[in-house]
Every structure is written in structure tokens, then in C-alpha cells.
Design an enzyme around this catalytic site. Structure first.
Site, short mmCIF file in Angstrom:
data_model
loop_
_atom_site.label_atom_id
_atom_site.label_comp_id
_atom_site.label_asym_id
_atom_site.label_seq_id
_atom_site.Cartn_x
_atom_site.Cartn_y
_atom_site.Cartn_z
CB CYS A 143 -0.91 0.01 1.22
SG CYS A 143 -0.02 0.10 2.80
CD GLU A 181 -6.31 -4.17 2.74
OE1 GLU A 181 -6.23 -3.15 3.45
OE2 GLU A 181 -5.34 -4.91 2.48
NE ARG A 224 -6.72 -1.84 9.19
CZ ARG A 224 -5.46 -1.45 9.33
NH1 ARG A 224 -5.18 -0.42 10.11
NH2 ARG A 224 -4.49 -2.06 8.71
NE ARG A 226 -6.15 -0.09 5.35
CZ ARG A 226 -5.96 0.93 6.15
NH1 ARG A 226 -6.78 2.00 6.05
NH2 ARG A 226 -5.00 0.93 7.05
#
Length: 271
Positions: A143, A181, A224, A226
Site C-alpha cells: 500500500c 485490499e 480503518r 480500506r
């Protein structure tokens, strides 16, 4: 008078072969390769270097002892970390047939969490034929190139380009579904063009891909958000609806493990 270089002192970024500051060591024209003796490259970039052997961990064919276990579906996880995808997919009746992770500490934690099975190593060094057939490919690809807290190099960053390893295995094995993800910043990176490229690559492999930003705050006491990408093989299903998460309103107290009575008594006496 000479002084020892403190580890806290800033170091000039330069070449340790010729000590010039206008290039890095890996680009030095005067560098002598220890592998072939040629000029201009280090051993990792040597065209004559012997390719690294595949590190299949405990997922090598000879190491698998539970291949006959019944399962609702099979899956692999790339960039596995300590096995978060495996926890969820195994709870749904899936069986992990392959995992890959490059970080040695994460690999150790993965083995400790999952029956001692050590993941395979660098996925770029593993041939697609060494990966077992599977129904689902799960991956949380690096990421840092898309994060708001990084330099946002995108797919041009070598870590960002590792997404293409997912494409390589998807083309080779054609699993029924891909579950990917990444950080929320992927959605807006380069004005959305990066995500569009990723979705287009998946569609080029024969998949119908959709994405959504999902925030786990409804389940856990943590913001969080995502990006999740679900890609279904075109002959399996054309439509996928992302679930609506419940809002459980949990606080930190709800997720902490209870303190054993003995430990609590010891802490009280120590106080």
C-alpha cells in the site's frame, strides 16, 4: 582530529564505490560486479547471476500433508502478512493451499498463527506452475505507493508494480474470484486513473471487477477505511453487491481480552 560517525548524524546520499554524490552505488559506472567482474552493476543486477531458487515454504508439494481435507473452496493469499485473509476465509469453510510473504518476521508470525505453516517467499521468484489451483485469490498488495502518508509513486513504484504479480497468477490459474485490499488513497491516486488501470487489468484477465471503500469502524473501535476490490470470473457471475456492515458501537473495552484472576491479583498486590 577524526570523529566517529554518530548513527544520529545525517548521512549524505551518494555512492560508496567512488564516493561521488551525484549517483547511488547501484548506478555507479565504476562499480565492479563480484559475480561476473563486469563494470557498471552490482551482483543483484548482474545478467549472469543464477536465479534465486523458489522458496515455497511449507507449501511445497512434498511438505503438504493435509491436501485431502474437505473444504467448501480453496484459496491462496499473496502478500499474506500474518494471515488476516486466511482467518476470515477459513472461517467460511475455505482451505488455504498457498501463501506468499517476503518479510521474515511476518512469515514467522504466520507460521505461529496457522499450524506451523511457513509461507512461501518472494512471489516474483515463484513460477505460476508452482502455485496450486485454487478457487479464490486473496491479496493485500503493498500500500505504500498509494498511501497519503507516502510518496505516492503509484504503479511506477516497484512495490506498486507488484500488483502485476496478481495479474500474472490470475491469468495462469483463472480462479473463480479475486479479493483484493488496499488503502483508501488508492481510490483517489492520480485522480482515480490508477484504480481505473487496476480494474482494467483485471477485466483484461476475464473478470468483472468492482470496488468499494469499507470502514471497519462499525465493527471495531478504529477508523480503518480500506478499498476492497472483488473480481468475479466472467462466466461465474456478472454482479456483486458489497455488504452493508452493521454498526455495533464497540469500544476498546469490548475487544480487550479478560485479565486472568491470578494476574489481576498479582497486579493489585504490586500496586
Amino acid at each position: 582530529r577524526s570523529y566517529a560517525l554518530s548513527p544520529f548524524m545525517p548521512r549524505a546520499r551518494g555512492c560508496y564505490h567512488c564516493y561521488q554524490s551525484d549517483h547511488r552505488a547501484r548506478d555507479c559506472p565504476h562499480c565492479v560486479c563480484a559475480t561476473c567482474g563486469g563494470l557498471g552493476h552490482e551482483p543483484p543486477r548482474c545478467p549472469y547471476r543464477t536465479p534465486a531458487a523458489e522458496d515455497l515454504g511449507d507449501f511445497a508439494p512434498h511438505a503438504r500433508t493435509s491436501a485431502a481435507e474437505p473444504a467448501a473452496f480453496t484459496f491462496i493469499e499473496l502478500f499474506a502478512g500474518i494471515g488476516g485473509f486466511r482467518v476470515a476465509l477459513a472461517a467460511l469453510g475455505g482451505r488455504c493451499v498457498f501463501a506468499s510473504e517476503v518479510d521474515p518476521f511476518a512469515r514467522g508470525s504466520y507460521a505461529a498463527n496457522h499450524c506451523g505453516e511457513r509461507p512461501a517467499g518472494d512471489i516474483t521468484q515463484i513460477d505460476a506452475s508452482s502455485v496450486p489451483a485454487h478457487d479464490v485469490l486473496a491479496a493485500g498488495f503493498p500500500c505504500q505507493p498509494f498511501s497519503f502518508s507516502g510518496k505516492r509513486g503509484g504503479l511506477g513504484d516497484p512495490r506498486g508494480a507488484l500488483f502485476l504479480e496478481i495479474v500474472r497468477l490470475a491469468r495462469a490459474h483463472q480462479p473463480k474470484a479475486l479479493l483484493l485490499e488496499n488503502v483508501r488513497g488508492l481510490e483517489s491516486h492520480d485522480g482515480g486513473r490508477t484504480l481505473a488501470i487496476i480494474l482494467r487489468e483485471l477485466e483484461g484477465c476475464g473478470y468483472c471487477a468492482r470496488h468499494a471503500v469499507i470502514d471497519a469502524v462499525g465493527l471495531l473501535p478504529q477508523q480503518r477505511a480500506r478499498v476492497f476490490i472483488v473480481a468475479l470470473r466472467a462466466d461465474v457471475r456478472q454482479q456483486y453487491d458489497f455488504p452493508r456492515l452493521p454498526r455495533l458501537g464497540r469500544g476498546v473495552r469490548d475487544i480487550l481480552q479478560p485479565v486472568a484472576a491470578g494476574a489481576a491479583a498479582a497486579a493489585a498486590s504490586a500496586a
